[in-house]
Design an enzyme around this catalytic site. Structure first.
Site, PDB file in Angstrom:
ATOM      1  CB  SER A  48      -0.846  -0.020   1.276  1.00 49.27           C
ATOM      2  OG  SER A  48      -1.411   1.245   1.533  1.00 49.27           O
ATOM      3  CE1 TYR A  58      -4.343  -2.274   4.928  1.00 53.16           C
ATOM      4  CE2 TYR A  58      -3.251  -0.184   4.489  1.00 53.16           C
ATOM      5  CZ  TYR A  58      -3.930  -1.309   4.031  1.00 53.16           C
ATOM      6  OH  TYR A  58      -4.172  -1.460   2.683  1.00 53.16           O
TER       7      TYR A  58
HETATM    8  P1  NAD Z   1     -11.639  -6.319  -0.377  1.00 57.48           P
HETATM    9  O1  NAD Z   1     -12.247  -6.228   0.969  1.00 57.48           O
HETATM   10  O2  NAD Z   1     -12.412  -5.892  -1.570  1.00 57.48           O
HETATM   11  O3  NAD Z   1     -11.144  -7.823  -0.641  1.00 57.48           O
HETATM   12  C1  NAD Z   1     -10.377  -8.518   0.307  1.00 57.48           C
HETATM   13  C2  NAD Z   1     -10.597 -10.009   0.133  1.00 57.48           C
HETATM   14  O4  NAD Z   1      -9.740 -10.689   1.054  1.00 57.48           O
HETATM   15  C3  NAD Z   1     -12.038 -10.451   0.434  1.00 57.48           C
HETATM   16  O5  NAD Z   1     -12.522 -11.256  -0.623  1.00 57.48           O
HETATM   17  C4  NAD Z   1     -11.902 -11.246   1.739  1.00 57.48           C
HETATM   18  O6  NAD Z   1     -12.837 -12.331   1.841  1.00 57.48           O
HETATM   19  C5  NAD Z   1     -10.482 -11.766   1.618  1.00 57.48           C
HETATM   20  N1  NAD Z   1      -9.909 -12.124   2.914  1.00 57.48           N
HETATM   21  C6  NAD Z   1      -9.963 -11.421   4.078  1.00 57.48           C
HETATM   22  N2  NAD Z   1      -9.347 -12.105   5.061  1.00 57.48           N
HETATM   23  C7  NAD Z   1      -8.866 -13.259   4.507  1.00 57.48           C
HETATM   24  C8  NAD Z   1      -8.155 -14.373   5.002  1.00 57.48           C
HETATM   25  N3  NAD Z   1      -7.796 -14.449   6.296  1.00 57.48           N
HETATM   26  N4  NAD Z   1      -7.828 -15.369   4.150  1.00 57.48           N
HETATM   27  C9  NAD Z   1      -8.215 -15.306   2.847  1.00 57.48           C
HETATM   28  N5  NAD Z   1      -8.909 -14.288   2.322  1.00 57.48           N
HETATM   29  C10 NAD Z   1      -9.238 -13.266   3.142  1.00 57.48           C
HETATM   30  O7  NAD Z   1     -10.266  -5.509  -0.260  1.00 57.48           O
HETATM   31  P2  NAD Z   1      -9.303  -4.844  -1.361  1.00 57.48           P
HETATM   32  O8  NAD Z   1      -9.447  -3.383  -1.231  1.00 57.48           O
HETATM   33  O9  NAD Z   1      -9.434  -5.487  -2.677  1.00 57.48           O
HETATM   34  O10 NAD Z   1      -7.882  -5.199  -0.705  1.00 57.48           O
HETATM   35  C11 NAD Z   1      -7.019  -6.191  -1.219  1.00 57.48           C
HETATM   36  C12 NAD Z   1      -5.609  -5.885  -0.752  1.00 57.48           C
HETATM   37  O11 NAD Z   1      -5.210  -4.622  -1.268  1.00 57.48           O
HETATM   38  C13 NAD Z   1      -5.443  -5.819   0.765  1.00 57.48           C
HETATM   39  O12 NAD Z   1      -4.211  -6.409   1.131  1.00 57.48           O
HETATM   40  C14 NAD Z   1      -5.406  -4.331   1.026  1.00 57.48           C
HETATM   41  O13 NAD Z   1      -4.703  -4.009   2.202  1.00 57.48           O
HETATM   42  C15 NAD Z   1      -4.688  -3.848  -0.219  1.00 57.48           C
HETATM   43  N6  NAD Z   1      -4.895  -2.429  -0.518  1.00 57.48           N
HETATM   44  C16 NAD Z   1      -6.130  -1.938  -0.712  1.00 57.48           C
HETATM   45  C17 NAD Z   1      -6.273  -0.593  -0.991  1.00 57.48           C
HETATM   46  C18 NAD Z   1      -7.617   0.032  -1.211  1.00 57.48           C
HETATM   47  O14 NAD Z   1      -7.674   1.266  -1.210  1.00 57.48           O
HETATM   48  N7  NAD Z   1      -8.681  -0.709  -1.413  1.00 57.48           N
HETATM   49  C19 NAD Z   1      -5.149   0.238  -1.080  1.00 57.48           C
HETATM   50  C20 NAD Z   1      -3.896  -0.306  -0.870  1.00 57.48           C
HETATM   51  C21 NAD Z   1      -3.768  -1.653  -0.608  1.00 57.48           C
END
Ligand code: NAD
Length: 269
Positions: free
Chosen positions: A151, A164
């Site tokens: 991130s 985080y």
């Molecule tokens: P999201 O909530 O849309 O999807 C996350 C997925 O992870 C879900 O399908 C959930 O069921 C799954 N999950 C959660 N805990 C789990 C576990 N213990 N084992 C297996 N699966 C699990 O989130 P997103 O925004 O797509 O985030 C995905 C990644 O991107 C994360 O690591 C997040 O930190 C990172 N990220 C997101 C953003 C953002 O702005 N959305 C920015 C930077 C980084």
């Protein structure tokens, strides 16, 4: 709007990719893009129904996919899941360690149980899935690519996000060690560091941050989330998926161990 997944001519034909947390958001788009580029893709997620919906989407578009129920914090579930993918598709070439959650709170109110949950999903999950995938990538030094979903918070801090920010910083260390250890086996590692992407993870934070910071939801979006971008635009799932495609197919180890910020200018390294 229908995502355009054909903007690059990158081919992943014959490759096998595992994407954790691929039932939703960023992971889902990476899975769809990789399948569109010809990879056989494992959709690994806690949420098996959600994973299977993505599998159906991929199959309907003519691609190859399998749904794997996996809690990335559980060593046995991770090992079994990765073994199942290798048995179904032959091996593992690409791991996208992406599963993640967000819990916001100031440090003085941050429950230790929440801290441990965050570390388990982001850091333990990255370690366990890497270890399980390396078993296949190291076989006869066939190699592979491991991409961690970091991130902007792998490089930058924000209030309320102690766990985080700490966890996302830790992924830089893991990727760097893997770059050094994996090189002799032709394994490369990268961290992708997105800015705010409008997924369920971020939608949940808007009212939470509004309450915690005492500002309106519109101000959370405009000032907290997008205030430092050059264009006031959210990073998209497609921005991140195209970066993952590029890194997965880069022809040498020139970029190994590095992180790549994808944030519309919010953070520049
Ligand atoms: P999201 O909530 O849309 O999807 C996350 C997925 O992870 C879900 O399908 C959930 O069921 C799954 N999950 C959660 N805990 C789990 C576990 N213990 N084992 C297996 N699966 C699990 O989130 P997103 O925004 O797509 O985030 C995905 C990644 O991107 C994360 O690591 C997040 O930190 C990172 N990220 C997101 C953003 C953002 O702005 N959305 C920015 C930077 C980084």
């Amino acid at each position: 709007m229908q995502a355009d997944r054909s903007i690059s001519n990158i081919s992943l034909k014959g490759k096998v990719a595992v994407v954790t947390g691929a039932a939703s958001g960023i992971g889902r788009e990476i899975a769809l893009s990789f399948a569109n580029a010809g990879a056989a893709v494992a959709i690994a997620d806690l949420n098996l129904d959600g994973a299977n919906r993505v599998v159906t989407e991929i199959k309907q578009a003519g691609g190859q996919a399998i749904g794997i129920e996996m809690d990335v914090t559980q060593e046995q579930a991770v090992n079994n899941g990765i073994d199942k993918v290798a048995a179904a598709f032959g091996s593992i070439d690409i791991l996208i360690s992406n599963a993640g959650i967000q819990i916001v709170n100031p440090i003085e109110n941050y429950a230790y149980s929440d801290w441990k949950k965050m570390m388990a999903i982001h850091v333990d999950g990255a370690f366990l899935t890497t270890k399980a995938a390396l078993k296949y990538m190291y076989q006869e030094d066939r190699g592979g690519v491991v991409i961690y979903m970091g991130s902007v918070h792998s490089h930058e801090a924000s209030p309320l996000k102690s766990a985080y920010v700490s966890a996302k910083h830790a992924l830089l260390g893991l990727a760097r060690v893997l770059a050094k250890e994996g090189a002799k086996h032709n394994v490369r590692s990268h961290v992708i560091c997105p800015g705010f992407v409008r997924t369920p993870l971020v939608d949940k934070q808007i009212p939470e941050q509004s309450k915690a910071l005492g500002i309106s939801e519109a101000d959370v979006i405009k000032n907290v989330m997008l205030g430092n971008t050059v264009d006031g635009v959210f990073t998209t799932v497609e921005d991140v998926a195209q970066t993952a495609l590029f890194l997965s197919t880069f022809p040498s180890a020139a970029l190994t161990g590095q992180s790549f910020v994808v944030s519309h200018g919010w953070f520049m390294q």
